[in-house]
Scaffold this active site. Structure first.
Site, PDB file in Angstrom:
ATOM      1  N   HIS A 121     -23.735 -27.881  65.211  1.00 44.99           N
ATOM      2  CA  HIS A 121     -22.306 -28.459  65.509  1.00 44.99           C
ATOM      3  C   HIS A 121     -21.200 -27.479  65.463  1.00 44.99           C
ATOM      4  CE1 HIS A 121     -20.337 -32.176  66.279  1.00 44.99           C
ATOM      5  NE2 HIS A 121     -19.309 -31.753  65.112  1.00 44.99           N
ATOM      6  N   LYS A 176     -15.653 -36.544  72.604  1.00 46.50           N
ATOM      7  CA  LYS A 176     -14.711 -35.711  71.837  1.00 46.50           C
ATOM      8  C   LYS A 176     -15.326 -34.307  72.117  1.00 46.50           C
ATOM      9  CE  LYS A 176     -13.004 -34.473  67.485  1.00 46.50           C
ATOM     10  NZ  LYS A 176     -12.127 -35.305  66.433  1.00 46.50           N
ATOM     11  N   LYS A 206     -15.376 -30.220  71.366  1.00 48.90           N
ATOM     12  CA  LYS A 206     -14.764 -29.426  70.427  1.00 48.90           C
ATOM     13  C   LYS A 206     -14.630 -27.931  70.999  1.00 48.90           C
ATOM     14  CE  LYS A 206     -14.581 -31.331  66.339  1.00 48.90           C
ATOM     15  NZ  LYS A 206     -13.471 -31.160  65.686  1.00 48.90           N
ATOM     16  N   ASP A 242     -10.716 -31.259  70.795  1.00 46.17           N
ATOM     17  CA  ASP A 242     -10.042 -31.329  69.781  1.00 46.17           C
ATOM     18  C   ASP A 242     -10.176 -29.559  69.364  1.00 46.17           C
ATOM     19  OD1 ASP A 242      -9.143 -30.858  66.893  1.00 46.17           O
ATOM     20  OD2 ASP A 242     -10.707 -32.104  66.029  1.00 46.17           O
ATOM     21  N   GLU A 258      -6.530 -32.933  70.702  1.00 45.85           N
ATOM     22  CA  GLU A 258      -6.249 -33.138  69.268  1.00 45.85           C
ATOM     23  C   GLU A 258      -5.988 -31.828  68.546  1.00 45.85           C
ATOM     24  OE1 GLU A 258      -9.481 -35.238  67.381  1.00 45.85           O
ATOM     25  OE2 GLU A 258      -8.979 -34.765  65.464  1.00 45.85           O
ATOM     26  N   ASP A 280      -4.010 -34.281  63.445  1.00 44.91           N
ATOM     27  CA  ASP A 280      -5.069 -34.506  62.648  1.00 44.91           C
ATOM     28  C   ASP A 280      -4.741 -33.694  61.238  1.00 44.91           C
ATOM     29  OD1 ASP A 280      -7.311 -34.493  61.258  1.00 44.91           O
ATOM     30  OD2 ASP A 280      -8.663 -33.397  62.531  1.00 44.91           O
ATOM     31  N   LYS A 338      -7.805 -39.797  58.477  1.00 41.95           N
ATOM     32  CA  LYS A 338      -9.111 -39.517  57.717  1.00 41.95           C
ATOM     33  C   LYS A 338      -8.823 -40.041  56.198  1.00 41.95           C
ATOM     34  CE  LYS A 338     -10.514 -35.921  60.695  1.00 41.95           C
ATOM     35  NZ  LYS A 338     -10.610 -34.356  60.845  1.00 41.95           N
ATOM     36  N   GLU A 380     -14.110 -42.382  65.585  1.00 37.59           N
ATOM     37  CA  GLU A 380     -15.137 -41.346  65.801  1.00 37.59           C
ATOM     38  C   GLU A 380     -16.107 -41.418  64.553  1.00 37.59           C
ATOM     39  OE1 GLU A 380     -12.911 -37.842  66.360  1.00 37.59           O
ATOM     40  OE2 GLU A 380     -12.303 -37.568  64.383  1.00 37.59           O
TER      41      GLU A 380
HETATM   42  C1  MUC Z   1     -12.067 -33.059  63.261  1.00 39.46           C
HETATM   43  O1  MUC Z   1     -11.490 -31.979  63.105  1.00 39.46           O
HETATM   44  O2  MUC Z   1     -11.646 -33.929  63.607  1.00 39.46           O
HETATM   45  C2  MUC Z   1     -14.334 -34.892  63.626  1.00 39.46           C
HETATM   46  C3  MUC Z   1     -15.240 -34.778  64.732  1.00 39.46           C
HETATM   47  C4  MUC Z   1     -16.205 -33.638  64.612  1.00 39.46           C
HETATM   48  O3  MUC Z   1     -17.049 -33.429  65.214  1.00 39.46           O
HETATM   49  O4  MUC Z   1     -15.409 -32.785  63.503  1.00 39.46           O
HETATM   50  C5  MUC Z   1     -14.383 -33.806  63.036  1.00 39.46           C
HETATM   51  C6  MUC Z   1     -13.376 -32.942  62.557  1.00 39.46           C
HETATM   52 MG    MG Z   2      -9.615 -32.871  64.484  1.00 35.42          MG
END
Ligand code: MUC
Ligand code: MG
Length: 384
Positions: free
Chosen positions: A23, A168, A170, A199, A225, A248, A272, A326
């Site tokens: 990941h 989402k 990354k 994000d 994000e 976040d 969170k 999520e």
């Molecule tokens: C984050 O920063 O939001 C949330 C989903 C994911 O894959 O990582 C997290 C952390």
């Molecule tokens: Mg995030």
């Protein structure tokens, strides 16, 4: 009303579980997840579970699973031995007076106290947090394999099996033009009813973020994000962004939420429970967002099933969840840790209806993945 039930044991253990694939986030690539599990036992028959989890050791924030365990073993558990287990707020006041910061560790302990108390009352935890408005929650999936073709294939599988339709991505690790091309390719490959968000985990500088957000909007991305660190830069970006921006990392509890809301930093708040310092604090962050007309999103620290369901119990009562949640953390793990697996179907997670969190750990799985264990306990003398 106090029933006289006392806290008699707080056990902490670390579970190391592999992830189904690497990941890749802007700051770290995860190949496994470590869950710090709290088991709290009371002098009546009730006990509770809590979880502290983060992303990539110390790559995301200042608490690691190991530091959470140490904080609880050395500082929090001794404070709570013998305390009234039915007065969760009072117990957490005691913890908050003696222990600064350490939000993730506190969240794990508070969750375990609330789980035990809700079980004692015979109610799902949601009912102690204001009551449910829904029994299932929309759940997005994160595409973070680091490879565009693999991400597209993964998203298509999720759509076919009706597990997720919101994705989402990354980004923030590669040059912006490469990231934008990646997002555009994924967006183009998916049907219109799917959504694509990103994000950045604070990896961009403000100027490049302004350009990146505009290019992502043109590529069909609907939300960005935490593109940059800091409240002011996020607020300045929001003032000119054509798509939604989500806060976040800057949301570390009610006070920070108030600051972010008053400076208009974020159209959406990712809630969170660990980052906020627990379920009660997260509920206050939600209240701040609602008061400021900021949308609420159910965020994750990629918790395993305990933290995920604790958050789900809270989000089940949120008035409006237009961006969904999520809460997919358990699906990133190779192993089932519960006696009854969570139900993800029709793009949603079913919120358990049994007392407390409504879940039970599978002891054989716990023993298989356990790294170490400590327990702080007290023997209460019978009164009378
Ligand atoms: C984050 O920063 O939001 C949330 C989903 C994911 O894959 O990582 C997290 C952390
Ligand atoms: Mg995030």
């Amino acid at each position: 009303m106090s029933s006289g039930a006392r806290i008699v044991e707080i056990e902490t253990l670390l579970l190391d579980v592999p992830t189904i694939r690497p990941h890749r986030l802007s700051m770290v690539t995860m190949s496994g997840q470590t869950m710090m599990v709290v088991r709290l036992r009371c002098s009546d028959e009730f006990s509770g579970l809590g979880e502290g989890t983060t992303i990539g050791g110390l790559a995301y924030g200042s608490e690691s699973p190991e530091s959470m365990k140490l904080t609880i073993d050395r500082y929090i558990a001794p404070l709570l031995m013998g305390a009234d287990a039915t007065r969760v707020g009072l117990a957490m006041d005691k913890v908050n007076t003696a222990v600064k910061g350490n939000h993730f560790a506190k969240c794990a302990v508070e969750t375990a106290l609330l789980d035990a108390q809700a079980r004692r009352l015979g109610l799902p935890l949601s009912e102690l947090l204001g009551g449910r408005r829904r029994d299932s929650l929309p759940v997005a999936w994160t595409l973070a394999s680091g490879d565009t073709a693999k991400d597209i294939e993964e998203a298509q599988r999720m759509l076919e099996t009706r597990r997720h339709k919101d994705f989402k991505l990354k980004i923030g690790r590669r040059p912006i033009n490469e990231d934008v091309a990646h997002v555009a390719a994924v967006r183009k490959a998916l049907p219109d009813f799917a959504s694509v968000r990103v994000d950045v985990n604070m990896a961009w500088r403000e100027r490049e973020a302004a350009n990146g957000i505009a290019a992502l909007g043109d590529a069909g991305c609907v939300l960005v994000e935490q593109p940059v660190p800091g409240v002011e830069p996020l607020a300045r970006l929001q003032a000119k962004a054509g798509i939604a921006l989500m806060a976040d990392e800057i949301l570390t509890g009610p006070e920070s939420a108030l600051t972010a809301a008053s400076k208009l930093a974020g159209d959406v708040f990712s809630i969170k429970i660990e980052q906020a310092g627990g379920l009660f604090s997260a509920a206050k962050v939600i209240s701040v967002a609602e008061a400021a007309d900021i949308a609420v999103y159910g965020g994750t620290m990629l918790e395993g099933p305990i933290g995920t369901i604790a958050a789900a119990q809270l989000f089940s009562g949120v008035r409006s969840l237009e961006w969904g949640t999520e809460l997919f953390g358990p699906l990133l793990l190779t192993e089932e840790l519960l006696t009854e697996p969570l139900v993800y179907a029709d793009f949603e997670l079913k919120v358990p209806t049994g007392p407390g969190l409504g879940i039970q750990l599978h002891e054989a799985a716990v023993n298989r993945f356990r790294r170490d264990r400590t327990s702080t306990s007290t023997t209460l003398k019978a009164v009378g």
